[in-house]
Design a protein around this motif. Structure first.
Motif, PDB file in Angstrom:
ATOM      1  N   THR A   1       1.142  -0.849   0.312  1.00  0.00           N
ATOM      2  CA  THR A   1      -0.109   0.667   0.024  1.00  0.00           C
ATOM      3  C   THR A   1       0.911   0.887  -0.007  1.00  0.00           C
ATOM      4  O   THR A   1       0.320   2.359  -0.171  1.00  0.00           O
TER       5      THR A   1
ATOM      6  N   GLY B   1      -7.352   5.506   3.318  1.00  0.00           N
ATOM      7  CA  GLY B   1      -7.330   5.701   1.968  1.00  0.00           C
ATOM      8  C   GLY B   1      -5.681   5.438   1.333  1.00  0.00           C
ATOM      9  O   GLY B   1      -5.831   6.152  -0.078  1.00  0.00           O
TER      10      GLY B   1
ATOM     11  N   SER C   1      -5.274   2.936  -0.473  1.00  0.00           N
ATOM     12  CA  SER C   1      -5.516   2.161  -1.520  1.00  0.00           C
ATOM     13  C   SER C   1      -6.089   2.755  -2.748  1.00  0.00           C
ATOM     14  O   SER C   1      -6.398   2.831  -4.164  1.00  0.00           O
ATOM     15  N   THR C   2      -7.153   3.714  -2.365  1.00  0.00           N
ATOM     16  CA  THR C   2      -7.925   4.855  -2.644  1.00  0.00           C
ATOM     17  C   THR C   2      -7.181   6.429  -3.249  1.00  0.00           C
ATOM     18  O   THR C   2      -8.060   6.963  -3.982  1.00  0.00           O
TER      19      THR C   2
ATOM     20  N   PRO D   1     -14.019   6.069  -0.107  1.00  0.00           N
ATOM     21  CA  PRO D   1     -13.921   5.980  -1.352  1.00  0.00           C
ATOM     22  C   PRO D   1     -14.860   7.146  -2.425  1.00  0.00           C
ATOM     23  O   PRO D   1     -14.193   7.177  -3.303  1.00  0.00           O
TER      24      PRO D   1
ATOM     25  N   ASP E   1     -11.720   2.318   3.366  1.00  0.00           N
ATOM     26  CA  ASP E   1     -10.350   2.231   2.516  1.00  0.00           C
ATOM     27  C   ASP E   1      -9.645   2.971   4.261  1.00  0.00           C
ATOM     28  O   ASP E   1      -9.025   3.803   4.236  1.00  0.00           O
TER      29      ASP E   1
ATOM     30  N   ASN F   1      -7.569  -2.311   5.149  1.00  0.00           N
ATOM     31  CA  ASN F   1      -8.385  -2.515   3.854  1.00  0.00           C
ATOM     32  C   ASN F   1      -9.094  -2.510   3.584  1.00  0.00           C
ATOM     33  O   ASN F   1     -10.235  -2.292   4.650  1.00  0.00           O
ATOM     34  N   ILE F   2      -9.598  -2.117   3.065  1.00  0.00           N
ATOM     35  CA  ILE F   2     -10.932  -1.208   1.704  1.00  0.00           C
ATOM     36  C   ILE F   2     -11.463  -2.644   2.626  1.00  0.00           C
ATOM     37  O   ILE F   2     -11.610  -3.705   2.681  1.00  0.00           O
ATOM     38  N   THR F   3     -12.891  -1.419   3.446  1.00  0.00           N
ATOM     39  CA  THR F   3     -13.974  -3.011   3.388  1.00  0.00           C
ATOM     40  C   THR F   3     -15.305  -2.297   3.197  1.00  0.00           C
ATOM     41  O   THR F   3     -15.837  -0.970   2.975  1.00  0.00           O
TER      42      THR F   3
ATOM     43  N   LEU G   1     -15.330   1.351  -7.508  1.00  0.00           N
ATOM     44  CA  LEU G   1     -14.114   1.025  -6.988  1.00  0.00           C
ATOM     45  C   LEU G   1     -13.024   1.281  -8.178  1.00  0.00           C
ATOM     46  O   LEU G   1     -12.014   1.557  -7.835  1.00  0.00           O
TER      47      LEU G   1
ATOM     48  N   PRO H   1     -11.943  -6.444  -1.688  1.00  0.00           N
ATOM     49  CA  PRO H   1     -12.274  -5.296  -0.371  1.00  0.00           C
ATOM     50  C   PRO H   1     -12.997  -6.831   1.008  1.00  0.00           C
ATOM     51  O   PRO H   1     -13.379  -8.100  -0.043  1.00  0.00           O
TER      52      PRO H   1
ATOM     53  N   ALA I   1     -10.727  -0.688  10.002  1.00  0.00           N
ATOM     54  CA  ALA I   1     -11.559  -0.235   9.310  1.00  0.00           C
ATOM     55  C   ALA I   1     -12.819   0.163   9.322  1.00  0.00           C
ATOM     56  O   ALA I   1     -13.647   1.316   9.260  1.00  0.00           O
TER      57      ALA I   1
END
Length: 387
Positions: A130, A172, A174-175, A180, A201, A204-206, A246, A263, A310
């Motif tokens: 990341t 944030g 990842s995005t 996001p 995000d 981990n994005i969840t 996303l 995610p 998250a």
């Protein structure tokens, strides 16, 4: 050495409620296809029993950490996480594992990458997946990571030395945004039914959804959720459509094949009394929210640290699905106790807001970790030399 084998030095390490194989970057070849083939052979994948390797035949014990000297001036070590599939010749490098992350400091100290300083050694970890920095506070004794301690975590027998994990840099990653989509709630349509979700995000994005939206109470066991095949298909459809929205994948129908790890998908509900997987009782008064989190197309037997990061962030953003389920008491303090299938996990979390943008201001989780084994693993030379 046997003429048909090559050897690699590895460690089997428990971090939190997960267990993985840790290996120094210098042990592996640079070429990605060959590197991945070697790793798959070390684990014994693909095979649901991982009988011909060191993997534990479970998603929580089929995890990889590659550690090396830092390529950044602001970090001590580089850390690459991989989720090794049991069923396919595939390693997912797109996410992260907070439980495994908690053991990176101990491994780095053990292998001379970081000098131990009593009583607490701070280890700045560059998470290659990341590009963010994780700060570990590792208790040490002599020049080794301390093992003995009185800190207990649900899902692990006994107690150990408390490792602090500061995730404040990880919103944030990842995005580029904590939210996001820029929305508190998104509406995902599956088979002409709209499902309200919140997407965060951090770690981990969840994807967060209320248990009632899926016809659940929220305190179901992992086996009860997984036994409902229609529900599992619906969950994967929602997760896949969020991933496509996303731009993590082009086709939501391929989510299980292309991005099985993240995610994450968290089913949340207000605090309630329930029985854990090992028959213990978690009282409503002991927790502030309940989560049943899915990853790798199954329900997590405890609760991943990155999913906890998250969830903590989501709880602190008014109007989100998780915030709506949070108990009133937790709104008055940074501390949140999350109920999961094996017990509970705590997080200190705070979010700041400037205009419409949210930022992760505080995110601290504690775990225990220890190195279980260090030794040589043998891989067939035909795999090592294959092009």
């Amino acid at each position: 050495m046997h003429p048909e084998l090559d050897s690699f030095t590895v460690s089997i390490v428990r971090g939190g409620t997960s267990k993985g194989i840790f290996i120094l970057e210098s042990e592996l070849p640079k070429q990605q296809p060959t590197r991945d083939n070697i790793i798959l052979s070390i684990f014994g994948s693909p095979d649901i029993r991982q009988i011909d390797g060191l993997g534990g035949a479970d998603s929580l014990t089929s995890k990889l950490a590659i550690i090396g000297p830092s390529t950044r001036a602001d970090a001590d070590v580089d850390y690459t996480f991989g989720q090794v599939s049991l069923t396919k010749a595939f390693i997912d490098y797109k996410g992260n594992c907070g439980n495994i992350s908690s053991a990176v400091g101990a491994f780095a100290i053990e292998n001379g990458l970081v000098r131990a300083i009593e009583p607490i050694t701070k280890v700045r970890v560059h998470m290659v997946n990341t590009g963010r920095i994780l700060l570990l506070s590792v208790p040490v004794i002599g020049n080794k990571a301390r093992i003995e301690g009185d800190y207990k975590i649900s899902g692990v027998p006994g107690s150990g030395a408390k490792v602090g994990i500061d995730w404040a840099d990880c919103g944030g990653e990842s995005t580029g945004k904590l939210l996001p989509s820029g929305k508190l709630i998104d509406h995902i349509e599956v088979d002409s039914v709209s499902y309200p979700v919140s997407v965060v995000d951090a770690g981990n994005i969840t994807v967060f959804i209320a248990a009632t939206s899926l016809g659940l109470s929220g305190i179901e066991s992992p086996s009860e959720i997984e036994a409902n095949k229609g529900l599992m298909t619906l969950i994967e459809s929602i997760r896949g459509k969020v991933a496509q929205q996303l731009r993590l994948i082009d086709d939501w129908q391929l989510s299980a094949q292309e991005i099985p790890y993240a995610p994450f998908f968290s089913i949340v509900s207000p605090s309630a009394t329930y029985t854990t997987r090992d028959g213990k009782s978690v009282a409503q008064s002991e927790i502030d929210i309940v989560s049943r989190l899915l990853f790798m197309q199954g329900v997590h037997k405890t609760h991943p640290v990155t999913g906890t990061v998250a969830l903590g962030a989501c709880c602190r953003i008014p109007g989100t699905i998780a915030h709506q389920a949070l108990s009133g008491a937790a709104a008055k303090t940074d501390l949140i106790w999350i109920g999961h299938p094996s017990g509970r996990i705590e997080i200190e979390s705070a979010v700041s807001c400037s205009g419409s943008e949210y930022r992760l201001a505080k995110s601290i989780v504690a775990r225990t970790a220890r190195i279980i084994l260090k030794g040589e693993v043998y891989v067939r030379k035909s795999i090592v030399t294959a092009e």
